[in-house]
Scaffold this active site. Structure first.
Site, PDB file in Angstrom:
ATOM      1  N   SER A 190       3.231  -2.388  10.322  1.00  0.00           N
ATOM      2  CA  SER A 190       4.702  -2.353  10.491  1.00  0.00           C
ATOM      3  C   SER A 190       5.390  -3.643  10.041  1.00  0.00           C
ATOM      4  CB  SER A 190       5.065  -2.043  11.941  1.00  0.00           C
ATOM      5  OG  SER A 190       4.572  -0.778  12.318  1.00  0.00           O
ATOM      6  N   ASN A 237       0.868  -1.185   0.000  1.00  0.00           N
ATOM      7  CA  ASN A 237       0.000   0.000   0.000  1.00  0.00           C
ATOM      8  C   ASN A 237       0.905   1.235   0.000  1.00  0.00           C
ATOM      9  OD1 ASN A 237      -1.811   2.053   0.510  1.00  0.00           O
ATOM     10  ND2 ASN A 237      -2.377   1.354   2.571  1.00  0.00           N
ATOM     11  N   TRP A 238       0.990   1.883  -1.152  1.00  0.00           N
ATOM     12  CA  TRP A 238       1.920   3.009  -1.297  1.00  0.00           C
ATOM     13  C   TRP A 238       1.381   4.295  -0.670  1.00  0.00           C
ATOM     14  CZ3 TRP A 238       3.665   2.318  -7.145  1.00  0.00           C
ATOM     15  CH2 TRP A 238       4.459   1.168  -7.237  1.00  0.00           C
ATOM     16  N   LYS A 239       0.116   4.310  -0.286  1.00  0.00           N
ATOM     17  CA  LYS A 239      -0.498   5.515   0.305  1.00  0.00           C
ATOM     18  C   LYS A 239      -0.206   6.732  -0.583  1.00  0.00           C
ATOM     19  CE  LYS A 239      -0.256   3.252   4.771  1.00  0.00           C
ATOM     20  NZ  LYS A 239      -0.179   3.343   6.222  1.00  0.00           N
ATOM     21  N   GLU A 261      -5.740  -5.162  10.415  1.00  0.00           N
ATOM     22  CA  GLU A 261      -4.707  -4.156  10.668  1.00  0.00           C
ATOM     23  C   GLU A 261      -5.030  -3.421  11.967  1.00  0.00           C
ATOM     24  OE1 GLU A 261      -2.428  -2.922   6.868  1.00  0.00           O
ATOM     25  OE2 GLU A 261      -4.107  -1.571   7.147  1.00  0.00           O
ATOM     26  N   HIS A 305      -9.657   1.146   4.905  1.00  0.00           N
ATOM     27  CA  HIS A 305      -8.359   1.309   5.587  1.00  0.00           C
ATOM     28  C   HIS A 305      -8.539   2.274   6.758  1.00  0.00           C
ATOM     29  CE1 HIS A 305      -4.234   2.552   6.381  1.00  0.00           C
ATOM     30  NE2 HIS A 305      -3.876   1.407   5.830  1.00  0.00           N
ATOM     31  N   GLY A 310       4.815   1.200   4.805  1.00  0.00           N
ATOM     32  CA  GLY A 310       6.157   1.789   4.730  1.00  0.00           C
ATOM     33  C   GLY A 310       7.195   0.934   4.023  1.00  0.00           C
TER      34      GLY A 310
HETATM   35  P1  PGA Z   1       2.648   0.055   7.668  1.00  0.00           P
HETATM   36  O1  PGA Z   1       1.227   0.352   7.004  1.00  0.00           O
HETATM   37  O2  PGA Z   1       3.157  -1.222   7.061  1.00  0.00           O
HETATM   38  O3  PGA Z   1       3.496   1.245   7.277  1.00  0.00           O
HETATM   39  O4  PGA Z   1       2.432  -0.065   9.110  1.00  0.00           O
HETATM   40  C1  PGA Z   1       0.305  -0.676   6.813  1.00  0.00           C
HETATM   41  C2  PGA Z   1      -0.974  -0.091   6.281  1.00  0.00           C
HETATM   42  O5  PGA Z   1      -1.364   1.009   6.712  1.00  0.00           O
HETATM   43  O6  PGA Z   1      -1.639  -0.708   5.429  1.00  0.00           O
END
Ligand code: PGA
Length: 256
Positions: free
Chosen positions: A214, A8-10, A165, A93, A236
């Site tokens: 994470s 997930n590149w956000k 999540e 999300h 991330g």
């Molecule tokens: P993260 O994000 O791996 O940076 O914790 C996961 C997500 O929000 O889907």
């Protein structure tokens, strides 16, 4: 069942940067039949990337879309418009829920709109730190899961992916903590039980359940060996190509 590795590149990467990343990823990626590799770029990059991607190797996901197909909804992109462009869509999300105020009614409509448009929703559920502290984890996960799936008919359950999540484990959350594998196991077992109670054992067994929060190359193996976990949703660490490909390699090793 395949193992899902979803990045997930956000809100990161320009279209050019996204295209270069995808080019390098495709070059580095063997054609793994048992691993479903997916990346979710921002909406503006989806269309050009859909022309570039090799769908034998990997798939694309939308990070969000609107549930109505057309109309006076300034600024929105519909699932209908993403049909044929994105194979998956992340729905519900925690950043959509807590920054943009999306509730279970909205995720319910988005899950239905995705399925209607032949896009597989990845429905995210998970409790915040304070909900966990107040002992509300089970209720929150149940409400988000049952709410999101309200319009999903028995026959369509095989078109859904769930991601657990816990909000407190997401890297962008202040003072994010790593979820312990047994905490993940407990939540995933709860999700599977709700699916079994709602849709029956046979259909529920087929639903992939991913973990996210994470995840990086050093902890991916531990999460992938949690009973009932069928893949990972990675924020991330998916922005760094070498880490993302390392996680894919971990998945290959763990699951074979
Ligand atoms: P993260 O994000 O791996 O940076 O914790 C996961 C997500 O929000 O889907």
């Amino acid at each position: 069942m395949k193992t899902y590795i979803v990045g997930n590149w956000k809100l990161n990467f320009t279209v050019g940067e996204a295209s270069i990343y995808l080019h390098k990823l495709l070059k580095a990626l063997p054609n793994y039949r048992d691993i479903e590799v997916v990346v979710a770029p921002s909406t503006i990059a989806l269309q050009p990337l859909s022309l570039q991607v090799d769908r034998h190797k990997m798939k694309l996901a939308a990070q969000n879309a609107f549930y109505r197909d057309y109309g006076a909804f300034t600024g929105e992109t519909s699932f209908l418009q993403l049909r044929g462009v994105a194979d998956y869509a992340i729905v519900g999300h925690s950043e959509r829920r807590y920054i943009f105020g999306e509730d279970d009614k909205t995720t319910q409509k988005k899950v239905a709109a995705a399925i209607r448009n032949k896009i597989t929703p990845i429905l995210c559920v998970g409790e915040t730190e304070s909900e966990r502290a107040f002992g509300e984890t089970v209720d929150v996960i149940s409400d988000q899961l049952i709410g999101g799936l309200t319009d999903v008919a028995d026959d369509d359950l095989d078109k859904v992916v769930i991601a657990y999540e816990p909000v407190w484990a997401i890297s962008s959350t202040k003072a994010a903590k790593l979820a312990a594998p047994d905490e993940v196991a407990e939540a995933v077992a709860l999700i599977r039980k709700i699916l079994v109670d709602t849709y029956g054992e046979k259909s529920a067994k087929e639903v992939p359940i991913l973990f996210g929060g994470s995840v990086n190359p050093s902890n991916a193996g531990a999460y992938l060996t949690v009973p009932g976990v069928n893949g990972l949703l990675i924020g991330g660490s998916s922005l760094i190509l070498s880490e993302f490909t390392d996680i894919i390699e971990v998945a290959k090793r763990v699951k074979s």
